[in-house]
Each structure stands twice: as structure tokens, then as C-alpha cells.
Design a protein around this motif. Structure first.
Motif, PDB file in Angstrom:
ATOM      1  N   TRP A   1      26.001  54.319  43.636  1.00 21.03           N
ATOM      2  CA  TRP A   1      26.868  53.222  44.076  1.00 21.03           C
ATOM      3  C   TRP A   1      28.208  53.278  43.344  1.00 21.03           C
ATOM      4  N   LYS A   2      28.118  53.407  42.027  1.00 19.97           N
ATOM      5  CA  LYS A   2      29.353  53.434  41.231  1.00 19.97           C
ATOM      6  C   LYS A   2      30.248  54.600  41.640  1.00 19.97           C
ATOM      7  N   GLU A   3      29.651  55.756  41.850  1.00 17.32           N
ATOM      8  CA  GLU A   3      30.428  56.935  42.237  1.00 17.32           C
ATOM      9  C   GLU A   3      31.098  56.752  43.598  1.00 17.32           C
ATOM     10  N   ASN A   4      30.371  56.131  44.525  1.00 20.48           N
ATOM     11  CA  ASN A   4      30.873  55.989  45.892  1.00 20.48           C
ATOM     12  C   ASN A   4      31.795  54.797  46.107  1.00 20.48           C
ATOM     13  N   TYR A   5      31.558  53.684  45.384  1.00 13.48           N
ATOM     14  CA  TYR A   5      32.227  52.445  45.756  1.00 13.48           C
ATOM     15  C   TYR A   5      32.902  51.675  44.622  1.00 13.48           C
ATOM     16  N   GLN A   6      32.442  51.839  43.415  1.00 13.25           N
ATOM     17  CA  GLN A   6      32.975  51.000  42.343  1.00 13.25           C
ATOM     18  C   GLN A   6      34.281  51.556  41.803  1.00 13.25           C
ATOM     19  N   THR A   7      35.227  50.664  41.619  1.00 20.17           N
ATOM     20  CA  THR A   7      36.501  51.041  41.020  1.00 20.17           C
ATOM     21  C   THR A   7      36.590  50.440  39.625  1.00 20.17           C
ATOM     22  N   GLU A   8      37.492  50.951  38.839  1.00 21.04           N
ATOM     23  CA  GLU A   8      37.709  50.421  37.493  1.00 21.04           C
ATOM     24  C   GLU A   8      38.289  49.016  37.606  1.00 21.04           C
ATOM     25  N   ALA A   9      37.744  48.095  36.852  1.00 16.50           N
ATOM     26  CA  ALA A   9      38.256  46.728  36.867  1.00 16.50           C
ATOM     27  C   ALA A   9      39.640  46.689  36.232  1.00 16.50           C
ATOM     28  N   THR A  10      40.528  45.963  36.872  1.00 11.48           N
ATOM     29  CA  THR A  10      41.882  45.832  36.344  1.00 11.48           C
ATOM     30  C   THR A  10      41.876  44.832  35.187  1.00 11.48           C
ATOM     31  N   PRO A  11      42.899  44.862  34.342  1.00 10.44           N
ATOM     32  CA  PRO A  11      42.991  43.854  33.283  1.00 10.44           C
ATOM     33  C   PRO A  11      42.962  42.426  33.835  1.00 10.44           C
ATOM     34  N   ALA A  12      43.591  42.200  34.985  1.00 12.84           N
ATOM     35  CA  ALA A  12      43.589  40.862  35.586  1.00 12.84           C
ATOM     36  C   ALA A  12      42.172  40.453  36.003  1.00 12.84           C
ATOM     37  N   GLN A  13      41.414  41.378  36.583  1.00  9.34           N
ATOM     38  CA  GLN A  13      40.033  41.081  36.964  1.00  9.34           C
ATOM     39  C   GLN A  13      39.194  40.781  35.727  1.00  9.34           C
ATOM     40  N   GLN A  14      39.393  41.562  34.682  1.00 11.75           N
ATOM     41  CA  GLN A  14      38.639  41.352  33.441  1.00 11.75           C
ATOM     42  C   GLN A  14      38.978  40.003  32.817  1.00 11.75           C
ATOM     43  N   ASP A  15      40.257  39.638  32.809  1.00 11.38           N
ATOM     44  CA  ASP A  15      40.665  38.340  32.262  1.00 11.38           C
ATOM     45  C   ASP A  15      40.071  37.195  33.074  1.00 11.38           C
ATOM     46  N   ALA A  16      40.110  37.323  34.395  1.00 13.34           N
ATOM     47  CA  ALA A  16      39.538  36.290  35.262  1.00 13.34           C
ATOM     48  C   ALA A  16      38.038  36.163  35.030  1.00 13.34           C
ATOM     49  N   PHE A  17      37.364  37.286  34.800  1.00  9.85           N
ATOM     50  CA  PHE A  17      35.931  37.255  34.533  1.00  9.85           C
ATOM     51  C   PHE A  17      35.644  36.515  33.235  1.00  9.85           C
ATOM     52  N   LYS A  18      36.438  36.769  32.210  1.00  6.89           N
ATOM     53  CA  LYS A  18      36.236  36.081  30.929  1.00  6.89           C
ATOM     54  C   LYS A  18      36.359  34.575  31.105  1.00  6.89           C
ATOM     55  N   VAL A  19      37.346  34.138  31.857  1.00  7.85           N
ATOM     56  CA  VAL A  19      37.539  32.715  32.114  1.00  7.85           C
ATOM     57  C   VAL A  19      36.377  32.173  32.936  1.00  7.85           C
ATOM     58  N   SER A  20      36.033  32.854  34.011  1.00 13.85           N
ATOM     59  CA  SER A  20      34.951  32.424  34.888  1.00 13.85           C
ATOM     60  C   SER A  20      33.632  32.372  34.137  1.00 13.85           C
ATOM     61  N   PHE A  21      33.354  33.395  33.341  1.00 10.83           N
ATOM     62  CA  PHE A  21      32.106  33.445  32.583  1.00 10.83           C
ATOM     63  C   PHE A  21      32.045  32.291  31.599  1.00 10.83           C
ATOM     64  N   ALA A  22      33.145  32.038  30.879  1.00  3.45           N
ATOM     65  CA  ALA A  22      33.177  30.944  29.914  1.00  3.45           C
ATOM     66  C   ALA A  22      32.948  29.606  30.603  1.00  3.45           C
ATOM     67  N   GLU A  23      33.541  29.420  31.800  1.00  3.41           N
ATOM     68  CA  GLU A  23      33.370  28.167  32.531  1.00  3.41           C
ATOM     69  C   GLU A  23      31.936  28.008  33.031  1.00  3.41           C
ATOM     70  N   ASN A  24      31.329  29.116  33.474  1.00  3.77           N
ATOM     71  CA  ASN A  24      29.987  29.037  34.050  1.00  3.77           C
ATOM     72  C   ASN A  24      28.899  28.869  33.016  1.00  3.77           C
ATOM     73  N   VAL A  25      29.118  29.350  31.799  1.00  6.46           N
ATOM     74  CA  VAL A  25      28.090  29.207  30.765  1.00  6.46           C
ATOM     75  C   VAL A  25      28.467  28.141  29.751  1.00  6.46           C
ATOM     76  N   GLY A  26      29.635  27.526  29.938  1.00  8.36           N
ATOM     77  CA  GLY A  26      30.037  26.445  29.062  1.00  8.36           C
ATOM     78  C   GLY A  26      30.564  26.907  27.714  1.00  8.36           C
ATOM     79  N   ASP A  27      30.874  28.184  27.587  1.00  4.36           N
ATOM     80  CA  ASP A  27      31.384  28.728  26.338  1.00  4.36           C
ATOM     81  C   ASP A  27      32.856  29.011  26.526  1.00  4.36           C
ATOM     82  N   LYS A  28      33.711  28.255  25.846  1.00  2.72           N
ATOM     83  CA  LYS A  28      35.154  28.402  26.007  1.00  2.72           C
ATOM     84  C   LYS A  28      35.747  29.345  24.970  1.00  2.72           C
ATOM     85  N   SER A  29      34.926  30.081  24.261  1.00  8.03           N
ATOM     86  CA  SER A  29      35.460  30.974  23.226  1.00  8.03           C
ATOM     87  C   SER A  29      36.015  32.262  23.801  1.00  8.03           C
TER      88      SER A  29
END
Length: 104
Positions: free
Chosen positions: A76-104
Motif C-alpha cells: 500500500w505504502k509503495e503504491n499509494y502513500q505519499t510523504e506527509a507534508t509539514p502542514a499535514q504533520q502540524d495539523a495532525f499534532k493539533v488534531s491529535f491533541a484535541e482528540n485525546v485532550g492533550d494540548k502539549s
């Protein structure tokens, strides 16, 4: 609606969702799904694994992913997955913190 029909309809909807994500929209990255919806293909495969385990079916994470993805994660990774951009990674950190209640 009887229980069996409900189960069959839910299973059909799940199969359609799987097809949509695995065949029709391979361009959508898991990180984008996580950022927008709070779940991704890996979550769906984990839920599949958990359902199997609850019913006494021995299935590990890799087996569940291969069943859900229809191929190994490496394929799957070879065929379809692309490297996450810095913006995607930053958004994930925010989203993850909001979803688990950890704002660190």
C-alpha cells in the motif's frame, strides 16, 4: 427491520466504504483522513481486528490490515502513500491533541 437485515445492510455499507477508500479514493492520504475525520484506514482495520478478537478469532494488526487493505502495508505504502507534508504533520499534532485532550 429485523436484526439480520440490519446486520446485512451494515455489512454492505462497510464493504462500500472499504471499496471507496481502497479503490476509488486511493489519492486521499490517511493523515488527511485523521486530520479531518479523526479516523483512517488503519483505524478501520483495527476495528475489524478488535471485532474478530471479541469473537475469539485470533488476528493481529498486520493480518487485519492486509485483509482490509487487500495487500500488505508495504505494498500500500509503495503504491499509494505519499510523504506527509509539514502542514499535514502540524495539523495532525493539533488534531491529535484535541482528540485525546492533550494540548502539549
Amino acid at each position: 427491520m429485523d436484526k439480520q437485515t440490519q446486520i446485512e445492510l451494515e455489512a454492505a455499507a462497510f464493504r462500500r466504504l472499504r471499496k471507496h477508500l481502497m479503490e476509488d479514493r486511493t489519492d486521499v492520504q490517511n493523515i488527511d483522513m485523521m486530520n479531518l475525520a479523526g479516523f483512517c484506514r488503519n483505524c478501520l482495520s483495527r476495528w475489524y481486528q478488535e471485532a474478530a478478537n471479541e469473537r475469539g478469532i485470533d488476528m493481529d494488526k498486520n493480518e487485519a490490515r492486509e485483509i482490509y487493505y487487500g495487500m500488505t502495508m508495504a505494498e500500500w505504502k509503495e503504491n499509494y502513500q505519499t510523504e506527509a507534508t509539514p502542514a499535514q504533520q502540524d495539523a495532525f499534532k493539533v488534531s491529535f491533541a484535541e482528540n485525546v485532550g492533550d494540548k502539549s
